[in-house]
Design an enzyme around this catalytic site. Structure first.
Site, short mmCIF file in Angstrom:
data_model
loop_
_atom_site.label_atom_id
_atom_site.label_comp_id
_atom_site.label_asym_id
_atom_site.label_seq_id
_atom_site.Cartn_x
_atom_site.Cartn_y
_atom_site.Cartn_z
N LYS A 39 0.87 -1.19 0.00
CA LYS A 39 0.00 0.00 0.00
C LYS A 39 0.90 1.23 0.00
O LYS A 39 1.67 1.44 0.93
CB LYS A 39 -0.90 -0.01 1.25
CG LYS A 39 -1.65 1.30 1.50
CD LYS A 39 -2.59 1.24 2.71
CE LYS A 39 -3.19 2.60 3.04
NZ LYS A 39 -4.09 2.59 4.23
N GLU A 44 -9.49 3.42 2.30
CA GLU A 44 -9.04 3.47 0.89
C GLU A 44 -7.94 2.46 0.59
O GLU A 44 -7.81 2.01 -0.54
CB GLU A 44 -8.57 4.89 0.56
CG GLU A 44 -7.12 5.22 0.93
CD GLU A 44 -6.80 5.10 2.43
OE1 GLU A 44 -7.74 5.26 3.23
OE2 GLU A 44 -5.64 4.82 2.79
N ASP A 56 1.49 6.60 5.40
CA ASP A 56 0.57 5.60 4.84
C ASP A 56 1.15 4.92 3.59
O ASP A 56 0.52 4.05 3.01
CB ASP A 56 -0.78 6.27 4.54
CG ASP A 56 -1.94 5.33 4.80
OD1 ASP A 56 -1.76 4.34 5.55
OD2 ASP A 56 -3.04 5.57 4.25
N ASP A 77 -2.79 10.18 3.10
CA ASP A 77 -4.17 9.74 3.35
C ASP A 77 -4.87 10.80 4.19
O ASP A 77 -4.77 10.80 5.42
CB ASP A 77 -4.16 8.39 4.06
CG ASP A 77 -5.58 7.90 4.35
OD1 ASP A 77 -6.54 8.47 3.79
OD2 ASP A 77 -5.73 6.93 5.14
N ARG A 94 -7.57 -0.62 1.34
CA ARG A 94 -8.07 -1.92 0.88
C ARG A 94 -8.55 -1.85 -0.57
O ARG A 94 -8.53 -2.85 -1.29
CB ARG A 94 -9.17 -2.43 1.84
CG ARG A 94 -10.38 -1.56 1.92
CD ARG A 94 -11.25 -1.87 3.13
NE ARG A 94 -10.69 -1.34 4.38
CZ ARG A 94 -11.23 -1.53 5.58
NH1 ARG A 94 -12.33 -2.26 5.72
NH2 ARG A 94 -10.69 -1.00 6.65
N ASP A 131 -12.21 6.80 3.79
CA ASP A 131 -10.96 6.65 4.54
C ASP A 131 -10.52 5.19 4.61
O ASP A 131 -9.41 4.89 5.03
CB ASP A 131 -11.15 7.23 5.96
CG ASP A 131 -9.82 7.49 6.65
OD1 ASP A 131 -8.78 7.45 5.97
OD2 ASP A 131 -9.84 7.74 7.87
N LYS A 188 -10.38 12.88 7.69
CA LYS A 188 -9.85 12.56 9.02
C LYS A 188 -9.89 13.79 9.90
O LYS A 188 -9.65 14.90 9.42
CB LYS A 188 -8.39 12.10 8.91
CG LYS A 188 -8.20 10.69 8.41
CD LYS A 188 -6.73 10.31 8.44
CE LYS A 188 -6.50 8.94 7.82
NZ LYS A 188 -7.07 7.83 8.58
#
Ligand code: BES
Ligand code: ZN
Ligand code: ZN
Length: 474
Positions: free
Chosen positions: A234, A318, A257, A239, A320, A316, A246
């Site tokens: 990833k 995201e 991230d 993010d 996955r 959020d 967030k």
């Protein structure tokens, strides 16, 4: 830092100061002075006797952690002095933990100073390791541990770089640089490719960013490989949470991230440097999750590369979505895979569940999961398994699509995220797949052990160890 092995009775070193690893102060010549200075033979305790040119560092157990922490502590003490050359004499116990001493010193020395306007004068430290016999085994450990530590520090550098200077195209450039250095194959695809190849989940996450998403595919292919391994990362260079924005305090550190992706790139570098006998593919989804008029939305339904439809209920979640398409791409592109591992700072729930030091290991193959935990522990990383079950699986059902990108319960969030990913693992790869949730240890907010504030390089050491243990004849 330079680290050299020196044969005690044959070679002359140039060291100015000696580092002593101490598990008990009894029988030490300096016992009295150490007691006066309240030195304890404990982890992280360290005393400099400048006049007699000695550094005493405590440790508690003869294992990787304790000795790596001791080495890091001693090096940090050395850095407070003007001494440039230090020596460590290995006894039997220390010799069996040589890897820990080398890696602890090299990882403990790390500082991220790129953004300091006043650059500290870098003092080049030299460490001499005194042994009776320079065995080929010790030389091998030294050579390998230098590569491993360098790879971890490379990952740390990338992760620590702020999002303004590290966006998907920069990540792709890093991959190309690694490919160039080590003569690896590299492919970088942009959004047109994602669109043409039905990678709508990944494409949607990056849509509101001014930075184009990049799919990175790095390949190391030695002659006569013993197995085929795929590492997927990833690579969220930032993010923000997207429209499910967030809260301010939670957004800070989200430059990290991309840790999974950076771990994959650095691990590929190390594997090629170590010339491990495996064909290894590194696939990274480099994307920035932002807000804007064209942002993907809660309520959108996305079709992933493998044809499954995903109801978005939270933008959020995201990582996955990016991994769904990257995992599908990997399995479409690469046939007869022996292992497929993914690395992601995927869920805050994993940090709540297992703490900030530990990686959550998930998958469908019990033995493989146990072996991965073992490799992690042996490599100096902390990891534990989190088990899937049929009831949590129901929590990611959707009323209108095949699955939902968030669960209908707050409980077991790391596992439901892992089970989401399982939807993108083909039947033939179910038992070959492991998901590493590195959300806790990837970024260090309160320094621990040999990790300073910032990125830790989680994932690199455990993966290399797993592969080293896999080598036939080892
Ligand atoms: N990148 C985060 C997970 C994360 C949190 C990593 C804290 C490191 C530290 C991920 O994309 C995310 O935001 N996950 C959500 C999922 C939720 C919406 C189901 C989370 O964990 O809150
Ligand atoms: Zn997120
Ligand atoms: Zn994320």
């Amino acid at each position: 830092m330079k680290i050299n092995l020196i044969e005690k009775n044959i070679e002359n070193g140039v060291s100015e100061i000696e580092i002593f690893f101490v598990k008990s102060v009894e029988n030490l010549a300096d016992k009295e002075i150490l007691e006066i200075l309240d030195f304890k033979a404990k982890d992280e305790s360290c005393i400099l006797l400048a006049e007699s040119k000695k550094i005493y560092v405590g440790y508690e157990e003869d294992n990787y952690d304790s000795l790596a922490i001791a080495a890091a502590t001693a090096i940090k003490k050395l850095q407070t002095t003007k001494f440039k050359n230090a020596r460590i004499e290995l006894n039997e116990k220390l010799e069996s933990n040589f890897k820990a001493i080398v890696e602890g010193a090299l990882l403990g020395e790390y500082k991220f100073t790129t953004y300091k306007s006043e650059q500290e004068k870098e003092i080049k430290i030299e460490l001499e390791i005194l042994v009776d016999n320079k065995t080929s085994e010790l030389e091998k450990i030294l050579r390998e541990s230098k590569i491993i530590s360098k790879a971890v520090n490379k990952a740390r550098d990338m992760v620590n770089t702020p999002p303004a200077d590290f966006y998907p195209k920069v990540m792709a450039k890093k991959a190309k640089k690694i490919a160039e250095e080590l003569e690896l194959d590299v492919k970088v695809e942009g959004e047109k490719f994602l669109e043409e190849n039905g990678m709508n989940a990944m494409l949607s996450v990056g849509r509101a960013s001014v930075h184009e998403s990049q799919l990175i595919h790095l390949t190391y292919k030695p002659q006569n490989p013993q197995a085929k391994i795929v590492l997927v990362g990833k690579g969220l260079t930032y993010d923000s949470g997207g429209l499910s924005l967030k809260p301010a305090d939670f957004m800070v550190t989200m430059k990290a991230d991309k840790s999974g992706g950076c771990a994959v790139l650095s691990t590929l570098w190390a594997i090629a440097k170590l010339e491990l006998p495996f064909e290894v593919h590194g696939i990274v989804g480099a994307v920035e999750n932002m807000i804007g008029g064209n942002a993907y939305k809660p309520d959108d339904v996305l079709k992933a590369k493998n044809g499954k439809t995903i109801e978005v209920r939270n933008t959020d979640a995201e990582g996955r979505l990016v991994l769904a398409d990257c995992l599908s791409y990997a399995q479409d592109e690469i046939k007869d895979i022996d292992y497929i591992f993914d690395y992601a700072t995927l869920t805050g729930a994993c940090v709540v569940g297992v703490g900030e030091y530990t990686t959550g290991i998930m998958g469908n193959n019990e033995i493989l999961k146990r072996n991965a935990v073992l490799s992690a522990l042996k490599s100096g990383e902390y990891a534990t398994t989190l088990d899937f079950n049929r009831f949590l699986k129901k929590a990611i059902k959707s009323e209108i699509a095949d699955i939902c990108n968030i669960a209908n319960t707050r409980y077991g969030g790391a596992i439901t995220a892992g089970m989401f990913l399982d939807n993108f693992i083909a039947d033939e790869n179910k038992e070959k797949w492991i998901h590493f949730d590195i959300a806790g240890p990837a970024f260090v907010e309160k320094p621990w052990g040999y990790n300073p504030h910032g990125a830790s390089g989680t994932g690199v050491r455990m993966t290399i160890k797993f592969l080293q243990d896999l080598v036939e004849g080892n």
